[in-house]
Design a protein around this motif. Structure first.
Motif, PDB file in Angstrom:
ATOM      1  N   VAL A   1      32.350 -20.603 -11.314  1.00 31.43           N
ATOM      2  CA  VAL A   1      31.059 -20.407 -11.973  1.00 31.43           C
ATOM      3  C   VAL A   1      30.867 -21.461 -13.058  1.00 31.43           C
ATOM      4  CG1 VAL A   1      29.632 -18.833 -13.324  1.00 31.43           C
ATOM      5  CG2 VAL A   1      31.146 -17.924 -11.542  1.00 31.43           C
TER       6      VAL A   1
ATOM      7  N   ARG B   1      29.710 -22.721 -16.429  1.00 32.25           N
ATOM      8  CA  ARG B   1      29.369 -21.958 -17.626  1.00 32.25           C
ATOM      9  C   ARG B   1      28.268 -22.605 -18.450  1.00 32.25           C
ATOM     10  NH1 ARG B   1      31.194 -17.096 -16.255  1.00 32.25           N
ATOM     11  NH2 ARG B   1      33.360 -17.197 -15.526  1.00 32.25           N
ATOM     12  N   HIS B   2      28.088 -23.902 -18.277  1.00 28.74           N
ATOM     13  CA  HIS B   2      27.095 -24.633 -19.069  1.00 28.74           C
ATOM     14  C   HIS B   2      26.344 -25.578 -18.137  1.00 28.74           C
ATOM     15  CE1 HIS B   2      25.356 -27.350 -22.069  1.00 28.74           C
ATOM     16  NE2 HIS B   2      25.625 -26.421 -22.986  1.00 28.74           N
TER      17      HIS B   2
ATOM     18  N   GLU C   1      27.691 -28.996 -17.022  1.00 34.46           N
ATOM     19  CA  GLU C   1      28.735 -29.135 -16.009  1.00 34.46           C
ATOM     20  C   GLU C   1      28.193 -29.664 -14.684  1.00 34.46           C
ATOM     21  OE1 GLU C   1      31.528 -25.882 -15.500  1.00 34.46           O
ATOM     22  OE2 GLU C   1      30.906 -25.068 -17.439  1.00 34.46           O
TER      23      GLU C   1
ATOM     24  N   LEU D   1      22.748 -17.911 -12.692  1.00 36.60           N
ATOM     25  CA  LEU D   1      23.572 -18.761 -13.554  1.00 36.60           C
ATOM     26  C   LEU D   1      22.808 -19.082 -14.834  1.00 36.60           C
ATOM     27  CD1 LEU D   1      24.750 -21.363 -10.862  1.00 36.60           C
ATOM     28  CD2 LEU D   1      26.016 -19.342 -11.637  1.00 36.60           C
ATOM     29  N   PHE D   2      23.548 -19.388 -15.888  1.00 36.91           N
ATOM     30  CA  PHE D   2      22.972 -19.875 -17.154  1.00 36.91           C
ATOM     31  C   PHE D   2      21.851 -18.949 -17.643  1.00 36.91           C
ATOM     32  CE2 PHE D   2      23.508 -23.865 -14.447  1.00 36.91           C
ATOM     33  CZ  PHE D   2      24.855 -23.986 -14.716  1.00 36.91           C
TER      34      PHE D   2
END
Length: 303
Positions: free
Chosen positions: A177, A179-180, A183, A260-261
């Motif tokens: 996954v 995280r930011h 990435e 995500l995010f």
């Protein structure tokens, strides 16, 4: 010669691309349609159409005349409709072009309602994510997301699409996954790229979290120029993708995508109905734009 009948015949030949199809559409013989157009050319003393065995095309004079004829016939139709007390029941043919996912997931499922309200409107819907020549292809309007590149078009803002980042469970299982958002630029993570028709490039997305703002383009192994293919690639686990709610929500509910995010907010994408500035806004075009704004507004409220 009935001049308006000849104008209708000429416009129909241009729109359907042949004398034979125009004759079928107008319930006339091919020879009658041919004669009407020839009489019109004789009266005007110009050649309107280039005829070959394979296709019929407009001459430069014909292109100018066609644009004026379309407006004139639309005005006549609207006057006749209002005198007949039928202004609330528009009729006729409307040619539109819409993005493929919006057509498949939002507009086409709702079309039964549109036709129940306006049974006399015939919709010819092009479904694509390409750049459309509205005048050359005789399209009444297009629906497009993002800022319009052609500033000459008249645009009506009908909503703002909220975008979110997603990935398929198979992608997360394989790559982990992210995280930011950063990435996606400088690690092993990959996105599915969407090639915007007007640039042919993968556009970056503007993200905000509190006071932090950044633009993410991402690294990709696959980029496509069709919305349905883009979604299919994401579902196949080929990378992270950014989707409007109407595309992502059904797959999120079924567990086919994961968000995500979630603390990051993506800049909303404006959605427009656009048409040429010289195109007459007929009653049928007006009610279609109102209906689209109503249907799309469930997923993309006007900001």
């Amino acid at each position: 010669m009935d001049r308006f009948e000849a104008m209708r015949a000429f416009a129909c030949v241009v729109e359907v691309g042949s004398f034979t199809k125009a004759a079928e559409h107008l319930h006339l013989s091919k020879s009658s349609v041919t004669q009407l157009v020839q009489q019109l050319e004789t009266r005007l003393r110009v050649k309107l159409l280039n005829r070959t065995t394979r296709r019929v095309g407009l001459t430069p004079d014909g292109a100018v005349y066609y644009e004026r004829v379309v407006r004139l016939l639309a005005d006549l139709e609207e006057v006749e409709a209002s005198l007949a007390g039928a202004a609330a029941q528009p009729r006729g043919r409307l040619r539109v072009d819409v993005p493929s996912p919006l057509a498949r997931l939002v507009l086409i499922p709702a079309l039964a309602d549109f036709h129940a309200r306006y049974p006399d409107i015939q919709l010819d819907m092009g479904v694509s994510d390409r750049v459309v020549d509205l005048i050359g292809e005789h399209v009444d309007c297009v629906i497009r997301g993002g800022e319009l590149a052609d500033q000459s078009l008249v645009a009506r803002h009908i909503g703002s699409l909220r975008l979110r980042a997603y990935a398929a469970p198979s992608y997360v299982q394989r790559a982990g996954v992210p995280r930011h958002p950063q990435e996606l630029e400088d690690s092993h993570h990959r996105i599915v790229g969407f090639l915007w028709a007007r640039t042919g490039k993968v556009q970056p997305y503007a993200l905000q979290c509190g006071d932090q703002r950044l633009y993410v383009r991402g690294r990709h192994m696959l980029a496509v120029d069709d919305g349905n293919a883009y979604l299919a690639a994401g579902l196949a686990g080929l990378g992270v993708l950014w989707l409007p709610d109407y595309m992502g929500a059904p797959h999120l509910e079924r567990g086919e995508l994961v968000p995500l995010f979630e603390e990051w907010h993506v800049e909303p994408m404006p959605l427009y109905v656009a048409f040429p500035p010289n195109r007459h806004v007929s009653a049928r075009l007006r009610v279609f734009m109102d209906w689209v704004a109503e249907v799309v507004g469930r997923w993309a409220p006007v900001a």
